[in-house]
Design a protein around this motif. Structure first.
Motif, PDB file in Angstrom:
ATOM      1  N   ASP A   1      47.554  17.639-129.351  1.00 48.95           N
ATOM      2  CA  ASP A   1      46.393  17.903-130.199  1.00 48.95           C
ATOM      3  C   ASP A   1      45.965  19.363-130.121  1.00 48.95           C
ATOM      4  O   ASP A   1      45.593  19.976-131.129  1.00 48.95           O
ATOM      5  N   VAL A   2      45.994  19.925-128.907  1.00 52.58           N
ATOM      6  CA  VAL A   2      45.642  21.341-128.759  1.00 52.58           C
ATOM      7  C   VAL A   2      46.610  22.206-129.558  1.00 52.58           C
ATOM      8  O   VAL A   2      46.209  23.147-130.265  1.00 52.58           O
ATOM      9  N   ALA A   3      47.904  21.886-129.432  1.00 53.48           N
ATOM     10  CA  ALA A   3      48.892  22.656-130.199  1.00 53.48           C
ATOM     11  C   ALA A   3      48.627  22.536-131.697  1.00 53.48           C
ATOM     12  O   ALA A   3      48.740  23.523-132.448  1.00 53.48           O
ATOM     13  N   HIS A   4      48.267  21.308-132.141  1.00 55.50           N
ATOM     14  CA  HIS A   4      47.998  21.108-133.574  1.00 55.50           C
ATOM     15  C   HIS A   4      46.775  21.902-134.010  1.00 55.50           C
ATOM     16  O   HIS A   4      46.779  22.543-135.069  1.00 55.50           O
ATOM     17  N   GLU A   5      45.717  21.859-133.174  1.00 55.76           N
ATOM     18  CA  GLU A   5      44.492  22.566-133.544  1.00 55.76           C
ATOM     19  C   GLU A   5      44.690  24.077-133.555  1.00 55.76           C
ATOM     20  O   GLU A   5      44.070  24.786-134.355  1.00 55.76           O
ATOM     21  N   LEU A   6      45.523  24.582-132.660  1.00 52.57           N
ATOM     22  CA  LEU A   6      45.733  26.028-132.592  1.00 52.57           C
ATOM     23  C   LEU A   6      46.759  26.502-133.623  1.00 52.57           C
ATOM     24  O   LEU A   6      46.697  27.650-134.080  1.00 52.57           O
ATOM     25  N   ARG A   7      47.698  25.635-133.981  1.00 54.95           N
ATOM     26  CA  ARG A   7      48.786  26.071-134.856  1.00 54.95           C
ATOM     27  C   ARG A   7      48.284  26.462-136.247  1.00 54.95           C
ATOM     28  O   ARG A   7      48.660  27.515-136.793  1.00 54.95           O
ATOM     29  N   THR A   8      47.407  25.627-136.827  1.00 50.32           N
ATOM     30  CA  THR A   8      46.966  25.883-138.201  1.00 50.32           C
ATOM     31  C   THR A   8      46.195  27.198-138.322  1.00 50.32           C
ATOM     32  O   THR A   8      46.534  28.041-139.168  1.00 50.32           O
ATOM     33  N   PRO A   9      45.146  27.425-137.495  1.00 48.92           N
ATOM     34  CA  PRO A   9      44.447  28.713-137.644  1.00 48.92           C
ATOM     35  C   PRO A   9      45.316  29.909-137.285  1.00 48.92           C
ATOM     36  O   PRO A   9      45.210  30.965-137.921  1.00 48.92           O
ATOM     37  N   LEU A  10      46.166  29.772-136.284  1.00 41.26           N
ATOM     38  CA  LEU A  10      47.044  30.885-135.945  1.00 41.26           C
ATOM     39  C   LEU A  10      48.015  31.179-137.077  1.00 41.26           C
ATOM     40  O   LEU A  10      48.297  32.350-137.400  1.00 41.26           O
ATOM     41  N   ALA A  11      48.559  30.116-137.693  1.00 42.19           N
ATOM     42  CA  ALA A  11      49.462  30.324-138.827  1.00 42.19           C
ATOM     43  C   ALA A  11      48.735  30.999-139.986  1.00 42.19           C
ATOM     44  O   ALA A  11      49.294  31.872-140.679  1.00 42.19           O
ATOM     45  N   THR A  12      47.471  30.595-140.194  1.00 41.04           N
ATOM     46  CA  THR A  12      46.685  31.218-141.271  1.00 41.04           C
ATOM     47  C   THR A  12      46.482  32.700-141.003  1.00 41.04           C
ATOM     48  O   THR A  12      46.643  33.554-141.897  1.00 41.04           O
ATOM     49  N   MET A  13      46.118  33.045-139.778  1.00 42.96           N
ATOM     50  CA  MET A  13      45.903  34.440-139.423  1.00 42.96           C
ATOM     51  C   MET A  13      47.179  35.242-139.562  1.00 42.96           C
ATOM     52  O   MET A  13      47.191  36.378-140.078  1.00 42.96           O
TER      53      MET A  13
END
Length: 445
Positions: A225-237
């Motif tokens: 879940d942490v990876a999922h939550e971090l992946r989307t905003p990091l990918a956006t940035m």
């Protein structure tokens, strides 16, 4: 077990050997005393010198059938009156009197002084017995005891080894099964055994293994879940930054990209801070700075904070009851913010959210936030306070939160020594926490 068996057999053998030895010595003393009485009686019958030959004949009769016994009568001048031409040689030991016969044989003896006899005068009566047969019998008895003890110890050792091996067979089996466990086989359980005591251990181990499996599953889920939550905003940035760097852009456009990235970074910082807070709670940290609190004042403060947002959504907020308790004001306000924010996301327009404050009979306080709306599935209620769990499976209205709000509420309850609760029925959902009015040890989450 072997040493205990040896000790028991040796003690029993020594007890039996010493008992037989005492009985033999008692019988020997009895024989000597009996012969002394007989000789004294025969001496009383000697009334004249003519009776002396009859005395010798009677003494010879006394020794018939007692080849192991000798009798001596020694006068006061050292002359042997009966028993041989020479008086015996006496030797005293620590426990008894010994006689050395003329052929060198050592015999155990008793010596009695005879008062002045009218015919024989003063004399000493010596009665001796040959104890060689008795000592030989005692040695044979000791040897047999040693053999019996050795055989008994050997049998006990063999039987004990067999019983221990048979009894420990389930333990060895369980040890092999436990050694084969690994993170990929946590769903396995130890096999049941027939031994009641060992079965209790198996049950306890399987229960602990179940808790480890659940914790490991939560850890894996939490990591995912942490990876999922971090992946989307990091990918956006990353994407927005790459697009901005493809060609030269005006400063205003770059400032807009940086502003967007800053908002994402703030969300990530909030997520990291929440995770650190939950980690401290998991480590057993308790709330500090417990101060007297008026919960209604705290609730009114939260109501003012949410007033603009709730007016925009067309939702009202009502406070019922009051309670004064000990607590950490910052943590309690944070719990109220999360509870009200969670309720506001699912409350239909025109409805009201109710904050209920209540003192319980157990001197504990209960804070409950109720809102109307769709009922929660019964299978979701036990997991409602887990991390990254959202009440809406489709994750609608969830762009501004990460699913840690209610997990933080539970952490705050635990830090105050309390617990959380949730229920959904009759079109209303109630979520809240309760804790004792005084500091208590944190219960198990």
């Amino acid at each position: 077990m072997t040493l205990l068996a040896v000790a028991v057999f040796v003690a029993v053998a020594l007890l039996l050997h010493s008992g037989l030895k005492r009985e033999i010595e008692r019988a020997r003393e009895h024989d000597l005393e009996g012969k002394i009485d007989v000789v004294e009686h025969l001496l009383e019958e000697v009334r004249s010198p003519a009776d002396v030959p009859a005395l010798t004949h009677h003494l010879n009769d006394v020794l018939i059938g007692h080849g192991q016994m000798r009798i001596w009568l020694v006068g006061e001048n050292g002359r042997s009156l009966y028993g041989g031409s020479q008086p015996p040689v006496l030797a005293k030991t620590a426990n008894q009197l010994e006689v050395v016969r003329e052929d060198g044989l050592v015999m155990q003896a008793r010596q009695v002084s005879i008062p002045a006899h009218p015919v024989l005068g003063h004399q000493a009566l010596i009665v001796a017995i040959d104890a060689r047969d008795q000592e030989a019998m005692l040695r044979r008895y000791g040897n047999r005891l040693a053999i019996v003890c050795g055989v008994g110890v050997a049998l006990i050792v063999l039987i004990s080894a067999w019983v221990a091996r048979r009894s420990l067979r389930p333990v060895r089996q369980l040890s092999e099964e436990a050694a084969a466990l690994n993170p990929r086989s946590l769903s396995s359980r130890l096999s049941p055994v027939n031994t009641a005591e060992v079965q209790e251990l198996v049950h306890a181990f399987n229960s602990a293994l179940g808790r480890v499996e659940a914790a490991y599953g939560q850890l894996e889920g939490f990591s995912a879940d942490v990876a999922h939550e971090l992946r989307t905003p990091l990918a956006t940035m990353i994407s927005s930054t790459e697009v901005a760097l493809i060609r030269d852009r005006p400063a205003a456009e770059l400032r807009e990209v940086l502003g967007t990235n800053l908002e994402v970074l703030r969300e990530l910082s909030s997520l990291v801070n929440d995770m650190l807070f939950l980690s401290k709670a998991d480590q057993g940290q308790l709330a500090d700075r417990l101060d007297p609190l008026d919960l209604r004042d705290q609730a009114e403060h939260i109501a003012e904070y949410f007033e603009p947002m709730l007016e925009e959504q067309g939702v009202r907020l009502r406070i019922e009851g009051n309670a004064k308790v000990q607590g950490n004001a910052g943590l309690i306000r944070r719990a109220l913010v999360n509870l009200v924010g969670n309720a506001a996301r699912y409350t239909p327009r025109g409805e009201a959210i109710i904050i209920e404050l209540k003192m319980l009979e157990s001197n504990a306080v209960r804070v409950s936030v109720r809102n109307p709306g769709p009922a929660l599935a019964p299978e979701l209620l036990p997991r409602l306070f887990d991390r990254f769990v959202r009440g809406d499976p489709a994750r609608e209205k969830s762009g501004s939160h990460h699913g840690l709000g209610l997990a933080i509420v539970r952490a705050i309850a635990v830090m105050h020594g309390g617990r959380v609760f949730a229920g959904s029925q009759n079109g209303w959902t109630a979520v809240g926490l309760e804790w004792p009015n005084q500091r208590a040890s944190a219960p198990s989450a």
